[in-house]
Every structure is written in structure tokens, then in C-alpha cells.
Enzyme design. Structure first.
Site, PDB file in Angstrom:
ATOM      1  N   ASN A  39      43.619 -27.042 -30.261  1.00  0.00           N
ATOM      2  CA  ASN A  39      42.321 -27.504 -30.736  1.00  0.00           C
ATOM      3  C   ASN A  39      41.438 -27.921 -29.560  1.00  0.00           C
ATOM      4  O   ASN A  39      41.891 -28.017 -28.418  1.00  0.00           O
ATOM      5  CB  ASN A  39      42.488 -28.676 -31.709  1.00  0.00           C
ATOM      6  CG  ASN A  39      42.789 -28.182 -33.116  1.00  0.00           C
ATOM      7  OD1 ASN A  39      42.417 -27.076 -33.490  1.00  0.00           O
ATOM      8  ND2 ASN A  39      43.453 -29.018 -33.896  1.00  0.00           N
ATOM      9  N   CYS A  66      47.451 -22.323 -37.585  1.00  0.00           N
ATOM     10  CA  CYS A  66      46.008 -22.097 -37.723  1.00  0.00           C
ATOM     11  C   CYS A  66      45.829 -20.819 -38.515  1.00  0.00           C
ATOM     12  O   CYS A  66      46.124 -19.729 -38.002  1.00  0.00           O
ATOM     13  CB  CYS A  66      45.334 -22.007 -36.359  1.00  0.00           C
ATOM     14  SG  CYS A  66      43.561 -21.651 -36.472  1.00  0.00           S
ATOM     15  N   GLY A  67      45.395 -20.936 -39.748  1.00  0.00           N
ATOM     16  CA  GLY A  67      45.305 -19.772 -40.623  1.00  0.00           C
ATOM     17  C   GLY A  67      44.322 -18.729 -40.134  1.00  0.00           C
ATOM     18  O   GLY A  67      44.656 -17.543 -39.996  1.00  0.00           O
ATOM     19  N   ASN A  68      43.092 -19.154 -39.845  1.00  0.00           N
ATOM     20  CA  ASN A  68      42.087 -18.193 -39.391  1.00  0.00           C
ATOM     21  C   ASN A  68      42.427 -17.635 -38.013  1.00  0.00           C
ATOM     22  O   ASN A  68      42.205 -16.452 -37.739  1.00  0.00           O
ATOM     23  CB  ASN A  68      40.703 -18.849 -39.380  1.00  0.00           C
ATOM     24  CG  ASN A  68      40.146 -19.023 -40.774  1.00  0.00           C
ATOM     25  OD1 ASN A  68      40.472 -18.271 -41.686  1.00  0.00           O
ATOM     26  ND2 ASN A  68      39.305 -20.025 -40.957  1.00  0.00           N
ATOM     27  N   ASN A  87      50.518 -27.496 -41.244  1.00  0.00           N
ATOM     28  CA  ASN A  87      49.970 -28.726 -40.665  1.00  0.00           C
ATOM     29  C   ASN A  87      49.549 -29.648 -41.814  1.00  0.00           C
ATOM     30  O   ASN A  87      49.419 -29.210 -42.958  1.00  0.00           O
ATOM     31  CB  ASN A  87      48.799 -28.416 -39.708  1.00  0.00           C
ATOM     32  CG  ASN A  87      47.761 -27.499 -40.328  1.00  0.00           C
ATOM     33  OD1 ASN A  87      47.757 -27.260 -41.532  1.00  0.00           O
ATOM     34  ND2 ASN A  87      46.865 -26.990 -39.527  1.00  0.00           N
ATOM     35  N   ASN A 138      44.268 -33.336 -41.436  1.00  0.00           N
ATOM     36  CA  ASN A 138      43.045 -32.612 -41.755  1.00  0.00           C
ATOM     37  C   ASN A 138      42.489 -33.146 -43.076  1.00  0.00           C
ATOM     38  O   ASN A 138      43.249 -33.433 -44.001  1.00  0.00           O
ATOM     39  CB  ASN A 138      43.332 -31.113 -41.896  1.00  0.00           C
ATOM     40  CG  ASN A 138      43.815 -30.492 -40.595  1.00  0.00           C
ATOM     41  OD1 ASN A 138      43.034 -30.185 -39.717  1.00  0.00           O
ATOM     42  ND2 ASN A 138      45.126 -30.325 -40.471  1.00  0.00           N
ATOM     43  N   GLU A 184      38.471 -31.275 -39.361  1.00  0.00           N
ATOM     44  CA  GLU A 184      39.727 -30.735 -38.868  1.00  0.00           C
ATOM     45  C   GLU A 184      40.329 -31.637 -37.800  1.00  0.00           C
ATOM     46  O   GLU A 184      39.642 -32.043 -36.860  1.00  0.00           O
ATOM     47  CB  GLU A 184      39.497 -29.330 -38.311  1.00  0.00           C
ATOM     48  CG  GLU A 184      40.770 -28.536 -38.133  1.00  0.00           C
ATOM     49  CD  GLU A 184      40.502 -27.061 -37.851  1.00  0.00           C
ATOM     50  OE1 GLU A 184      41.441 -26.387 -37.402  1.00  0.00           O
ATOM     51  OE2 GLU A 184      39.366 -26.593 -38.070  1.00  0.00           O
ATOM     52  N   ARG A 185      41.601 -31.919 -37.967  1.00  0.00           N
ATOM     53  CA  ARG A 185      42.341 -32.757 -37.023  1.00  0.00           C
ATOM     54  C   ARG A 185      42.231 -32.186 -35.611  1.00  0.00           C
ATOM     55  O   ARG A 185      42.576 -31.038 -35.359  1.00  0.00           O
ATOM     56  CB  ARG A 185      43.811 -32.801 -37.467  1.00  0.00           C
ATOM     57  CG  ARG A 185      44.741 -33.569 -36.565  1.00  0.00           C
ATOM     58  CD  ARG A 185      46.179 -33.449 -37.028  1.00  0.00           C
ATOM     59  NE  ARG A 185      46.678 -32.074 -36.932  1.00  0.00           N
ATOM     60  CZ  ARG A 185      47.980 -31.757 -36.918  1.00  0.00           C
ATOM     61  NH1 ARG A 185      48.894 -32.705 -37.020  1.00  0.00           N
ATOM     62  NH2 ARG A 185      48.349 -30.504 -36.833  1.00  0.00           N
ATOM     63  N   CYS A 206      38.266 -23.420 -42.133  1.00  0.00           N
ATOM     64  CA  CYS A 206      39.639 -23.790 -41.784  1.00  0.00           C
ATOM     65  C   CYS A 206      40.564 -23.118 -42.788  1.00  0.00           C
ATOM     66  O   CYS A 206      40.558 -23.448 -43.970  1.00  0.00           O
ATOM     67  CB  CYS A 206      39.811 -25.303 -41.815  1.00  0.00           C
ATOM     68  SG  CYS A 206      41.497 -25.851 -41.451  1.00  0.00           S
ATOM     69  N   THR A 258      43.923 -23.075 -43.106  1.00  0.00           N
ATOM     70  CA  THR A 258      44.966 -23.884 -43.730  1.00  0.00           C
ATOM     71  C   THR A 258      44.375 -24.876 -44.726  1.00  0.00           C
ATOM     72  O   THR A 258      44.994 -25.174 -45.748  1.00  0.00           O
ATOM     73  CB  THR A 258      45.805 -24.630 -42.667  1.00  0.00           C
ATOM     74  OG1 THR A 258      44.946 -25.403 -41.827  1.00  0.00           O
ATOM     75  CG2 THR A 258      46.624 -23.654 -41.827  1.00  0.00           C
TER      76      THR A 258
END
Length: 209
Positions: A2, A11-13, A94, A126, A144-145, A153, A155
Site C-alpha cells: 500500500n 489485493c483483488g483489483n 485481508n 478496511n 482502505e487500510r 477496492c 476485496t
């Protein structure tokens, strides 16, 4: 990683983007990506569209993780004298907390960091504020964390869809709408979460480190 320099578990994206690049490079429609805590199966399903199996969510309090044994479906947090009720906590690679709100006029840049760093979350969290539009559409704002206010985001979209489904607010398939676009989330019979969305070619850059 991050923007604050912290390494994240998922990280999904980001995973969808990497799957797209690897698929293009290797002329393959199926890609496996190993993260810190799971293996993600990705599929190129269109010219600029990637579907990702995020796996099963975790909601045991020690797995989210929470700092103590709390009801993960009904977390209440006070911010500046206002109580945010019935937060739903889940780990989809996460930790996430989702609050369902009737309108999204809240200043998430104010409340986001306070909830992210709350004592309930030993690894931070998050934060998503979600508004149910109908059974097939949810609009969200995400803090987002380690990154702050974000335009999207992956996730968080998965976590929101799962929380909404558990609360019987949506169908098995639902679109999650951010300020700049949508992700389509589906939950199968095994409770695995699948995310589909677009990717974009922007430009190649070179960074000296």
C-alpha cells in the site's frame, strides 16, 4: 504494498491486473496467483475483463482478526459521539468491516481512519460504508487500510457482497458500484467469492530505485 509502505495479504483489483498482464504475456486464459495466505485462480473472460476466485471468507474472530471474541455480525463503534451499529466483519484475504447505511453522506475521510485504527482490529481494518440500492446493486465508499480513501477496492467489494448476502439483503450475484465503476460479485454454493471486472491499459513507465 500500500501507499504507506505496508505489505498486504491480498489485493483483488491488483490481482486481476497482474492476471491480465500475465495472460497477455503468456497467451493464457487461466492464471494462478499466490498471495501471502491463499492461491487465487484468475480467468481472462473478455478483451479487458478478468474474473477472480477470491476463495472462501473467514469470519472466526481470531481469523479476521479481532482483538477479542466479539459477534462478527454486530460490531458497534463510536466515532465522535456517533455510534455505528451492526458492523459486519470478515476476512477475504485481508480484514474488512462493512456498515450498511441508508444514505452515504458520511465523511468517510474523517471516520475511516478512526475505525481502521480502532482497538478492535489488531491488524487494522478496511472500512466500507454500503447502501443497498436493490437486490442486485450496492453503492459503496471505502477507506482502505494503509491507503486511505480509494476509488475502488476489490476485496471490499467481495466483503460487502458476502455481508449483504449473509444479511439476506441481496441475491447471489450483485454489482458493487464505486465512484468510478462497478465490480460484479457472485457467491457460489461453497461460499467462494468470485469477482469480475474490467482492466485498462494505461502506459508503460520506468522507475529508478
Amino acid at each position: 504494498f500500500n501507499s504507506d509502505g505496508g505489505e498486504v495479504e491480498a489485493c483483488g483489483n491488483g490481482s486481476r491486473c497482474i492476471a491480465y498482464l500475465l495472460g497477455e504475456k503468456n497467451n493464457s486464459k487461466s492464471i494462478k496467483i499466490k498471495t501471502n495466505n491463499r492461491t487465487l485462480n484468475a480467468e481472462i473472460v473478455g478483451e479487458h475483463s478478468v474474473k477472480l476466485n477470491m476463495g472462501k471468507p473467514l469470519f472466526n474472530w481470531e481469523k479476521i482478526p479481532l482483538s477479542k471474541n466479539l459477534d462478527y455480525k454486530k460490531i458497534s463503534i463510536n466515532v465522535d459521539g456517533k455510534s455505528f451499529e451492526d458492523g459486519f466483519c470478515v476476512n477475504v484475504g485481508n480484514p474488512h468491516i462493512i456498515f450498511f447505511v441508508n444514505n452515504n453522506n458520511f465523511n468517510i475521510e474523517k471516520i475511516g481512519p478512526e475505525i481502521e485504527n480502532h482497538e478492535f482490529f489488531p491488524e487494522k481494518c478496511n472500512v466500507t460504508l454500503a447502501t443497498i440500492i436493490n437486490k442486485k446493486l450496492i453503492k459503496v465508499k471505502v477507506w482502505e487500510r494503509g491507503a486511505g480513501l480509494t476509488k475502488a477496492c476489490g476485496t471490499a467489494a467481495c466483503a460487502t457482497a458476502f455481508a449483504a448476502k449473509q444479511n439476506q439483503l441481496v441475491d447471489d450475484k450483485v454489482d458493487i458500484e464505486f465512484s468510478t465503476g462497478k465490480l460484479s460479485i457472485s457467491i457460489d454454493q461453497n461460499k467462494s467469492i468470485h469477482m469480475k471486472g474490467p482492466v485498462s491499459d494505461i502506459k508503460n513507465i520506468e522507475i529508478k530505485i
